[in-house]
Design an enzyme around this catalytic site. Structure first.
Site, PDB file in Angstrom:
ATOM      1  CG  ASP A  11      -1.757   1.171   1.384  1.00 22.57           C
ATOM      2  OD1 ASP A  11      -2.399   1.551   0.392  1.00 22.57           O
ATOM      3  OD2 ASP A  11      -1.786   1.758   2.482  1.00 22.57           O
ATOM      4  CG  ASP A  13      -1.709   7.730   0.694  1.00 15.23           C
ATOM      5  OD1 ASP A  13      -0.663   8.361   0.492  1.00 15.23           O
ATOM      6  OD2 ASP A  13      -2.697   7.783  -0.060  1.00 15.23           O
ATOM      7  CG  ASP A 177      -1.966   1.861   6.496  1.00 14.80           C
ATOM      8  OD1 ASP A 177      -2.639   2.749   7.041  1.00 14.80           O
ATOM      9  OD2 ASP A 177      -1.944   1.690   5.268  1.00 14.80           O
TER      10      ASP A 177
END
Length: 224
Positions: A11, A13, A177
Site C-alpha cells: 500500500d 499512504d 496498514d
C-alpha cells in the site's frame, strides 16, 4: 533469494508514506472554498483508505453535521475537483517516507523480489509521489484507484499481479496498514503483513488478523 514469496506488494499512504498532513491541508483548502468548517488532522486520518471520492464524501458528511450546510451535486463535484487540484499542488510538501522504507525497499529489490504498489489513491498522483521520494524505479508495477475496475478491499488488484507476473497467490506477500489491505490480500489467497503505524481509521491493525504484525518497516526483512 530463497523464499516462498516472489513478489511483495505495498500500500502507499500510511504504509510507505505519511501523507496525512498534505491530505488534510488539501481537504481543508477545498472545504474552505465552500465556507465549510475545517477538520482536524486526526479526524481526516479516519477518512483515508478508500479513495478520494469516499474521502471527500466523509468530509462533507462531517461538515454537514457541524454546520448544517449541505452541497448540491454540482457543488460536490466542484469540491472534489478543488481537492484534486490542491492535492496535486501539495503532494509532498510535508509528506515523508516512514523510517527505514527506502533502505528496506532497496534491499528487497537487490535480493531479487518483484516490488509493486497497490493503492486506492488516485492513479495520477501515485507516480509523482514515488518520484518525489526517489523510489519509483524500485517498482515493477504501480496500481492506483483508477487502474482497474475494482479497488481494495476487492482482491482484483492482487489477481492482476498474479496474472501479469505468472505467480500463484501464495507467492505474493502484501504489506499494508489498513483492514482494506488485509481483506484484499486474504481474499486473493495472499499472505498479509499489517503495520501498526499507519492510519486504519484509528483502529488496531490486529483486529484485521494479518499473518504478521510489525511496528517497523524493516522487520519485513526477517520474514523473507
Amino acid at each position: 533469494m530463497n523464499s516462498q514469496f516472489k513478489l511483495i506488494g505495498f500500500d502507499l499512504d500510511g504504509t510507505l508514506v505519511n501523507s496525512l498532513p498534505d491530505l488534510a491541508l488539501s481537504v481543508n483548502s477545498a472545504l474552505a472554498e465552500f465556507e465549510l468548517p475545517q477538520a482536524p488532522e486526526e479526524l481526516v486520518l479516519t477518512w483515508i483508505g478508500n479513495g478520494a471520492d469516499i474521502l471527500i464524501g466523509r468530509a462533507l458528511d462531517w461538515a454537514k453535521e457541524q454546520s448544517g450546510k449541505s452541497l448540491t451535486d454540482e457543488q460536490t463535484a466542484q469540491l472534489k475537483e478543488r481537492f484534486s487540484f490542491y492535492y496535486a499542488e501539495n503532494l509532498c510538501n510535508v509528506s515523508r517516507l516512514y523510517p527505514n522504507v527506502k533502505e528496506t525497499l532497496e534491499t528487497l529489490k537487490e535480493q531479487g523480489f518483484i516490488l509493486a504498489v497497490v493503492t486506492n489513491k488516485p492513479t495520477r498522483h501515485v507516480q509523482p509521489v514515488l518520484k518525489a521520494f526517489a523510489i519509483d524505479h524500485l517498482f515493477s508495477e504501480t496500481l492506483g484507484g483508477q487502474s482497474l475496475p475494482a479497488i481494495k478491499p476487492h482482491p482484483a488488484p492482487l489477481y492482476y499481479l498474479c496474472g501479469k507476473f505468472g505467480l500463484y497467490p501464495h507467492q505474493i506477500l502484501f504489506v499494508g496498514d489498513s483492514r482494506n489491505d488485509i481483506l484484499a490480500a486474504h481474499s486473493a489467497g495472499c499472505t498479509a503483513v499489517g503495520l501498526t503505524y499507519g492510519y486504519n481509521y484509528n483502529m488496531p491493525i490486529a483486529d484485521s488478523h494479518p499473518d504478521w504484525i510489525f511496528e517497523d518497516f524493516a522487520d519485513l526483512l526477517k520474514i523473507v
